[in-house]
Design a protein around this motif. Structure first.
Motif, PDB file in Angstrom:
ATOM      1  N   VAL A  26       0.836  -1.200   0.000  1.00 26.29           N
ATOM      2  CA  VAL A  26       0.000   0.000   0.000  1.00 26.29           C
ATOM      3  C   VAL A  26       0.868   1.246   0.000  1.00 26.29           C
ATOM      4  O   VAL A  26       1.945   1.273   0.589  1.00 26.29           O
ATOM      5  CB  VAL A  26      -0.976   0.023   1.199  1.00 26.29           C
ATOM      6  N   ASN A  27       0.378   2.267  -0.683  1.00 29.31           N
ATOM      7  CA  ASN A  27       1.060   3.554  -0.714  1.00 29.31           C
ATOM      8  C   ASN A  27       0.440   4.521   0.287  1.00 29.31           C
ATOM      9  O   ASN A  27       1.137   5.320   0.891  1.00 29.31           O
ATOM     10  CB  ASN A  27       0.999   4.160  -2.119  1.00 29.31           C
ATOM     11  N   GLN A  28      -0.878   4.465   0.436  1.00 34.35           N
ATOM     12  CA  GLN A  28      -1.590   5.313   1.387  1.00 34.35           C
ATOM     13  C   GLN A  28      -1.715   4.570   2.707  1.00 34.35           C
ATOM     14  O   GLN A  28      -2.465   3.617   2.816  1.00 34.35           O
ATOM     15  CB  GLN A  28      -2.994   5.662   0.851  1.00 34.35           C
ATOM     16  N   VAL A  29      -0.967   4.995   3.689  1.00 34.51           N
ATOM     17  CA  VAL A  29      -0.957   4.336   4.985  1.00 34.51           C
ATOM     18  C   VAL A  29      -1.841   5.123   5.947  1.00 34.51           C
ATOM     19  O   VAL A  29      -1.679   6.340   6.071  1.00 34.51           O
ATOM     20  CB  VAL A  29       0.484   4.260   5.539  1.00 34.51           C
ATOM     21  N   PRO A  30      -2.773   4.443   6.618  1.00 29.56           N
ATOM     22  CA  PRO A  30      -3.592   5.149   7.601  1.00 29.56           C
ATOM     23  C   PRO A  30      -2.704   5.803   8.666  1.00 29.56           C
ATOM     24  O   PRO A  30      -1.722   5.206   9.125  1.00 29.56           O
ATOM     25  CB  PRO A  30      -4.452   4.042   8.221  1.00 29.56           C
ATOM     26  N   THR A  31      -3.039   7.029   9.037  1.00 35.35           N
ATOM     27  CA  THR A  31      -2.249   7.785  10.007  1.00 35.35           C
ATOM     28  C   THR A  31      -2.080   7.011  11.307  1.00 35.35           C
ATOM     29  O   THR A  31      -0.984   6.955  11.875  1.00 35.35           O
ATOM     30  CB  THR A  31      -2.915   9.144  10.290  1.00 35.35           C
ATOM     31  N   LYS A  32      -3.141   6.395  11.766  1.00 31.05           N
ATOM     32  CA  LYS A  32      -3.103   5.637  13.015  1.00 31.05           C
ATOM     33  C   LYS A  32      -2.083   4.494  12.932  1.00 31.05           C
ATOM     34  O   LYS A  32      -1.381   4.205  13.894  1.00 31.05           O
ATOM     35  CB  LYS A  32      -4.502   5.092  13.300  1.00 31.05           C
ATOM     36  N   LEU A  33      -1.980   3.871  11.769  1.00 34.66           N
ATOM     37  CA  LEU A  33      -1.014   2.795  11.568  1.00 34.66           C
ATOM     38  C   LEU A  33       0.407   3.358  11.545  1.00 34.66           C
ATOM     39  O   LEU A  33       1.305   2.826  12.191  1.00 34.66           O
ATOM     40  CB  LEU A  33      -1.292   2.041  10.272  1.00 34.66           C
ATOM     41  N   ALA A  34       0.608   4.440  10.812  1.00 33.39           N
ATOM     42  CA  ALA A  34       1.932   5.050  10.699  1.00 33.39           C
ATOM     43  C   ALA A  34       2.467   5.466  12.069  1.00 33.39           C
ATOM     44  O   ALA A  34       3.671   5.352  12.331  1.00 33.39           O
ATOM     45  CB  ALA A  34       1.875   6.244   9.766  1.00 33.39           C
ATOM     46  N   GLU A  35       1.593   5.893  12.959  1.00 37.59           N
ATOM     47  CA  GLU A  35       2.007   6.306  14.300  1.00 37.59           C
ATOM     48  C   GLU A  35       2.487   5.126  15.142  1.00 37.59           C
ATOM     49  O   GLU A  35       3.258   5.303  16.071  1.00 37.59           O
ATOM     50  CB  GLU A  35       0.847   7.004  15.014  1.00 37.59           C
ATOM     51  N   GLN A  36       2.032   3.919  14.839  1.00 38.54           N
ATOM     52  CA  GLN A  36       2.373   2.741  15.634  1.00 38.54           C
ATOM     53  C   GLN A  36       3.612   2.006  15.131  1.00 38.54           C
ATOM     54  O   GLN A  36       4.141   1.154  15.834  1.00 38.54           O
ATOM     55  CB  GLN A  36       1.195   1.768  15.647  1.00 38.54           C
ATOM     56  N   VAL A  37       4.065   2.313  13.930  1.00 35.97           N
ATOM     57  CA  VAL A  37       5.219   1.602  13.363  1.00 35.97           C
ATOM     58  C   VAL A  37       6.471   1.930  14.169  1.00 35.97           C
ATOM     59  O   VAL A  37       6.775   3.079  14.441  1.00 35.97           O
ATOM     60  CB  VAL A  37       5.418   1.988  11.878  1.00 35.97           C
ATOM     61  N   ASP A  38       7.182   0.895  14.565  1.00 32.34           N
ATOM     62  CA  ASP A  38       8.432   1.030  15.305  1.00 32.34           C
ATOM     63  C   ASP A  38       9.578   0.887  14.307  1.00 32.34           C
ATOM     64  O   ASP A  38       9.843  -0.209  13.813  1.00 32.34           O
ATOM     65  CB  ASP A  38       8.508  -0.050  16.384  1.00 32.34           C
ATOM     66  N   THR A  39      10.259   1.978  14.022  1.00 30.38           N
ATOM     67  CA  THR A  39      11.305   1.969  12.991  1.00 30.38           C
ATOM     68  C   THR A  39      12.524   1.138  13.392  1.00 30.38           C
ATOM     69  O   THR A  39      13.349   0.821  12.550  1.00 30.38           O
ATOM     70  CB  THR A  39      11.750   3.404  12.656  1.00 30.38           C
ATOM     71  N   SER A  40      12.637   0.768  14.668  1.00 29.01           N
ATOM     72  CA  SER A  40      13.775  -0.051  15.088  1.00 29.01           C
ATOM     73  C   SER A  40      13.548  -1.544  14.809  1.00 29.01           C
ATOM     74  O   SER A  40      14.472  -2.334  14.920  1.00 29.01           O
ATOM     75  CB  SER A  40      14.061   0.160  16.578  1.00 29.01           C
ATOM     76  N   GLN A  41      12.327  -1.931  14.473  1.00 27.29           N
ATOM     77  CA  GLN A  41      12.004  -3.326  14.193  1.00 27.29           C
ATOM     78  C   GLN A  41      12.087  -3.589  12.690  1.00 27.29           C
ATOM     79  O   GLN A  41      11.539  -2.828  11.897  1.00 27.29           O
ATOM     80  CB  GLN A  41      10.589  -3.666  14.670  1.00 27.29           C
ATOM     81  N   ALA A  42      12.726  -4.680  12.301  1.00 34.62           N
ATOM     82  CA  ALA A  42      12.871  -5.003  10.874  1.00 34.62           C
ATOM     83  C   ALA A  42      11.555  -5.478  10.272  1.00 34.62           C
ATOM     84  O   ALA A  42      11.211  -5.116   9.151  1.00 34.62           O
ATOM     85  CB  ALA A  42      13.938  -6.064  10.679  1.00 34.62           C
ATOM     86  N   VAL A  43      10.794  -6.294  11.027  1.00 25.84           N
ATOM     87  CA  VAL A  43       9.532  -6.835  10.522  1.00 25.84           C
ATOM     88  C   VAL A  43       8.486  -6.742  11.629  1.00 25.84           C
ATOM     89  O   VAL A  43       8.759  -7.113  12.768  1.00 25.84           O
ATOM     90  CB  VAL A  43       9.677  -8.306  10.074  1.00 25.84           C
ATOM     91  N   GLN A  44       7.302  -6.246  11.266  1.00 24.11           N
ATOM     92  CA  GLN A  44       6.208  -6.131  12.219  1.00 24.11           C
ATOM     93  C   GLN A  44       4.914  -6.617  11.590  1.00 24.11           C
ATOM     94  O   GLN A  44       4.717  -6.458  10.386  1.00 24.11           O
ATOM     95  CB  GLN A  44       6.007  -4.678  12.642  1.00 24.11           C
ATOM     96  N   TYR A  45       4.050  -7.195  12.408  1.00 28.35           N
ATOM     97  CA  TYR A  45       2.703  -7.576  11.994  1.00 28.35           C
ATOM     98  C   TYR A  45       1.759  -6.718  12.817  1.00 28.35           C
ATOM     99  O   TYR A  45       1.847  -6.682  14.041  1.00 28.35           O
ATOM    100  CB  TYR A  45       2.460  -9.064  12.264  1.00 28.35           C
ATOM    101  N   MET A  46       0.866  -5.999  12.139  1.00 30.38           N
ATOM    102  CA  MET A  46      -0.008  -5.061  12.827  1.00 30.38           C
ATOM    103  C   MET A  46      -1.460  -5.269  12.402  1.00 30.38           C
ATOM    104  O   MET A  46      -1.721  -5.632  11.261  1.00 30.38           O
ATOM    105  CB  MET A  46       0.410  -3.620  12.488  1.00 30.38           C
ATOM    106  N   THR A  47      -2.366  -5.026  13.327  1.00 31.22           N
ATOM    107  CA  THR A  47      -3.785  -5.028  12.986  1.00 31.22           C
ATOM    108  C   THR A  47      -4.358  -3.668  13.325  1.00 31.22           C
ATOM    109  O   THR A  47      -4.013  -3.059  14.344  1.00 31.22           O
ATOM    110  CB  THR A  47      -4.566  -6.125  13.738  1.00 31.22           C
ATOM    111  N   LEU A  48      -5.222  -3.196  12.462  1.00 33.17           N
ATOM    112  CA  LEU A  48      -5.865  -1.904  12.641  1.00 33.17           C
ATOM    113  C   LEU A  48      -7.219  -1.952  11.961  1.00 33.17           C
ATOM    114  O   LEU A  48      -7.306  -2.253  10.759  1.00 33.17           O
ATOM    115  CB  LEU A  48      -5.000  -0.791  12.029  1.00 33.17           C
ATOM    116  N   ASP A  49      -8.263  -1.674  12.714  1.00 32.35           N
ATOM    117  CA  ASP A  49      -9.629  -1.657  12.165  1.00 32.35           C
ATOM    118  C   ASP A  49      -9.941  -2.933  11.385  1.00 32.35           C
ATOM    119  O   ASP A  49     -10.416  -2.889  10.254  1.00 32.35           O
ATOM    120  CB  ASP A  49      -9.836  -0.429  11.271  1.00 32.35           C
ATOM    121  N   HIS A  50      -9.655  -4.065  11.983  1.00 31.48           N
ATOM    122  CA  HIS A  50      -9.942  -5.382  11.407  1.00 31.48           C
ATOM    123  C   HIS A  50      -9.183  -5.650  10.107  1.00 31.48           C
ATOM    124  O   HIS A  50      -9.581  -6.488   9.312  1.00 31.48           O
ATOM    125  CB  HIS A  50     -11.443  -5.577  11.189  1.00 31.48           C
ATOM    126  N   ARG A  51      -8.098  -4.937   9.887  1.00 28.99           N
ATOM    127  CA  ARG A  51      -7.224  -5.192   8.738  1.00 28.99           C
ATOM    128  C   ARG A  51      -5.840  -5.546   9.262  1.00 28.99           C
ATOM    129  O   ARG A  51      -5.419  -5.051  10.297  1.00 28.99           O
ATOM    130  CB  ARG A  51      -7.127  -3.983   7.830  1.00 28.99           C
TER     131      ARG A  51
END
Length: 117
Positions: A26-51
């Motif tokens: 995805v190119n358009q990242v939800p703001t709420k998701l972007a705020e939760q991304v930890d740049t120190s982690q190489a790989v993350q699995y995230m859930t947001l609004d049932h996605r």
């Protein structure tokens, strides 16, 4: 005529099966998701609004495949040629199938996963 109908029906059924589980960068990242991304982690699995999203930070091109089998969601990411700088690739994973376990592989090697909900 019957053979044509059966062939058409088979194609429709097979096409429907292909779209049960998908992954798309995805190119358009939800703001709420972007705020939760930890740049120190190489790989993350995230859930947001049932996605569900998989975030990988790398200086390489990345493509992904995904499937669900025996209650396990497996995300296969493949890194390719190098880029000029490190960046985040965010993939949205959609599935109609139930799963209780998530595995992420990068270049066929399972990686430790940071899960953020």
């Amino acid at each position: 005529m019957k053979k044509l109908f059966v062939l058409l029906l088979a194609v429709v059924v097979l096409a429907a099966c292909e779209y049960d589980t998908t992954i798309k960068e995805v190119n358009q990242v939800p703001t709420k998701l972007a705020e939760q991304v930890d740049t120190s982690q190489a790989v993350q699995y995230m859930t947001l609004d049932h996605r569900s999203y998989v975030v990988i930070t790398t200086d390489k091109h990345v493509s992904g495949k995904v499937h669900v089998e025996n209650g396990q969601l497996t995300v296969d990411l493949t890194e390719g040629g190098s880029k000029d700088n490190e960046q985040q690739h965010i993939f949205r994973v959609e599935t109609a199938k139930d799963y209780d376990t998530v595995r992420v592989k990068v270049n066929n090697e399972e990686v430790p996963l940071e899960v953020i909900m």
